[in-house]
Design a protein around this motif. Sequence first.
Motif, short mmCIF file in Angstrom:
data_model
loop_
_atom_site.label_atom_id
_atom_site.label_comp_id
_atom_site.label_asym_id
_atom_site.label_seq_id
_atom_site.Cartn_x
_atom_site.Cartn_y
_atom_site.Cartn_z
N ASP A 1 0.94 -1.17 0.01
CA ASP A 1 -0.02 0.01 -0.09
C ASP A 1 0.84 1.37 0.07
OD1 ASP A 1 -2.32 -1.54 0.17
OD2 ASP A 1 -2.42 -1.45 2.39
N LEU A 2 1.88 1.41 0.70
CA LEU A 2 2.96 2.42 0.92
C LEU A 2 3.56 2.69 -0.54
CD1 LEU A 2 4.40 4.44 2.36
CD2 LEU A 2 6.14 2.66 2.85
N ARG A 3 3.81 1.48 -1.21
CA ARG A 3 4.23 1.86 -2.55
C ARG A 3 3.63 2.34 -3.45
NH1 ARG A 3 4.60 -0.83 -7.41
NH2 ARG A 3 3.34 -2.53 -7.08
N HIS A 4 2.24 2.08 -3.40
CA HIS A 4 1.17 2.98 -4.29
C HIS A 4 0.95 4.23 -3.88
CE1 HIS A 4 0.18 -0.58 -6.75
NE2 HIS A 4 -0.03 -1.46 -5.59
N LEU A 5 1.00 4.39 -2.46
CA LEU A 5 0.78 5.72 -1.97
C LEU A 5 1.89 6.78 -2.46
CD1 LEU A 5 -0.87 7.49 -0.11
CD2 LEU A 5 0.63 6.71 1.81
N ARG A 6 3.19 6.34 -2.42
CA ARG A 6 4.32 7.03 -2.76
C ARG A 6 4.12 7.23 -4.14
NH1 ARG A 6 9.64 5.94 -4.35
NH2 ARG A 6 11.22 7.53 -3.58
N SER A 7 3.76 6.32 -5.08
CA SER A 7 3.56 6.64 -6.43
C SER A 7 2.73 7.68 -6.67
CB SER A 7 3.23 5.57 -7.08
OG SER A 7 4.43 4.46 -7.19
N GLN A 8 1.31 7.65 -6.09
CA GLN A 8 0.36 8.62 -6.05
C GLN A 8 0.83 10.10 -5.60
OE1 GLN A 8 -2.75 7.24 -3.63
NE2 GLN A 8 -3.32 5.64 -5.14
N ILE A 9 1.56 10.05 -4.60
CA ILE A 9 2.10 11.57 -4.16
C ILE A 9 3.10 12.21 -5.35
CG2 ILE A 9 3.58 12.71 -2.60
CD1 ILE A 9 2.48 10.53 -0.42
N HIS A 10 4.02 11.37 -5.94
CA HIS A 10 4.70 11.77 -6.70
C HIS A 10 4.19 12.14 -8.09
CE1 HIS A 10 8.29 9.48 -4.54
NE2 HIS A 10 8.01 10.62 -3.86
N SER A 11 3.06 11.42 -8.39
CA SER A 11 2.47 11.68 -9.95
C SER A 11 1.42 12.79 -9.63
CB SER A 11 1.71 10.42 -10.30
OG SER A 11 0.65 10.33 -9.38
N HIS A 12 0.92 13.33 -8.38
CA HIS A 12 0.19 14.13 -8.05
C HIS A 12 0.80 15.57 -7.98
CE1 HIS A 12 -3.65 16.17 -7.06
NE2 HIS A 12 -3.07 16.65 -5.88
N TYR A 13 2.25 15.31 -7.53
CA TYR A 13 3.18 16.72 -7.30
C TYR A 13 4.44 16.55 -8.42
CZ TYR A 13 0.17 17.47 -3.13
OH TYR A 13 -0.91 17.58 -2.26
N PRO A 14 4.02 16.62 -9.79
CA PRO A 14 5.19 16.29 -10.71
C PRO A 14 6.29 17.64 -10.40
CG PRO A 14 3.33 17.33 -11.85
CD PRO A 14 2.78 16.95 -10.33
N GLN A 15 7.57 17.09 -10.58
CA GLN A 15 8.66 17.96 -10.39
C GLN A 15 9.01 18.61 -11.70
OE1 GLN A 15 9.91 18.66 -7.11
NE2 GLN A 15 8.23 17.51 -6.60
N MET A 16 8.34 19.84 -12.10
CA MET A 16 8.32 20.40 -13.36
C MET A 16 9.31 21.47 -13.28
SD MET A 16 6.02 18.80 -14.98
CE MET A 16 6.01 19.44 -16.66
N ASN A 17 9.82 21.98 -12.25
CA ASN A 17 10.73 23.26 -12.40
C ASN A 17 12.25 22.46 -12.32
OD1 ASN A 17 12.38 25.41 -12.00
ND2 ASN A 17 11.33 25.87 -9.78
#
Length: 225
Positions: free
Chosen positions: A105-121
Motif C-alpha cells: 500500500d505504501l508503494r502505491h501511496l508513494r507513487s500517487q504522491i509523486h504523480s500528483h506533485y510532478p517536479q516540473m521546475n
Amino acid sequence: VSRGNPESAEFKCVREFISLIGENTDFGFCFRVDTDIKPGGRMSPLICSTKQFEDYYWSSGQTWERLALVRMRPIAGAKDILEQISEVVEKFVFRRFIDFSLLEDLRHLRSQIHSHYPQMNPDGRNLKLAPGGIRDIELFIHALQVIHGGKMPSLRTTSTELAAQQLIAAQRFDPAELKFLIETYWRFRELENEVQAEDDRQTHEWTRRHGEKELNEFLTTAKKV
C-alpha cells in the motif's frame, strides 16, 4: 470531536478558532490548519461525535490514514474525550499482528504522491514532496512504526527520530540506513525552515535563487533515500 451530536455553537467556535490561528497578518500566521484531514475527509462535518470517529476508522479507514495518525497529538479538549480518541487511534493504527501488506500500500501511496506533485521546475525541487524528500522519509519510518508498533509500544511515538532510535535498539532495520535517513531528514527540515523564513510563507520549494549549492546537495542526497 464532541461527546454527542455537535451543536451549532461548537461549529461556530471551531470555525472562528481556525480562522484566527490561520490568519496571515503583518506578523505572519500561527498555524496552517488542514480541515480536510479528518474522519470522512473534505465532505464530512467539521466536528464529529466520538462514535462517528470510531465508526469511520474501523469501517472506512485507509492505509494513508494509519500512517498519518502515527503523528496524532491532542492539543486541547476534555480528558475523557481525548482518552477515548487516543484509544481508538491506537487500536486502528497499531495492530496485534504484523501487517506486511502495508508495504505494498505504501508503494502505491508513494507513487500517487509523486504523480500528483510532478517536479516540473528544472531550477528547483519541493523539499517535502520530491522523490527522496521529507515526505518519503516520514512515510518509511511511519510504515515501520505501524508494522512493528503492535508488539512494540515504544514505537508509538510522534517523534520520527525517537522512532528510528527505537527501531535501531530493537534491531528492526539496518542501523546505518536509519541513521542516514534521520540525518538527511533533519538537514532537509533545516532547508525547509530556511526557505519558509526567507519567503515568509508556507512553502517547501527550494530554488537556485535560494542557493544552488544547497539545491544540488538536496538532489544528490535525495537519490540515496
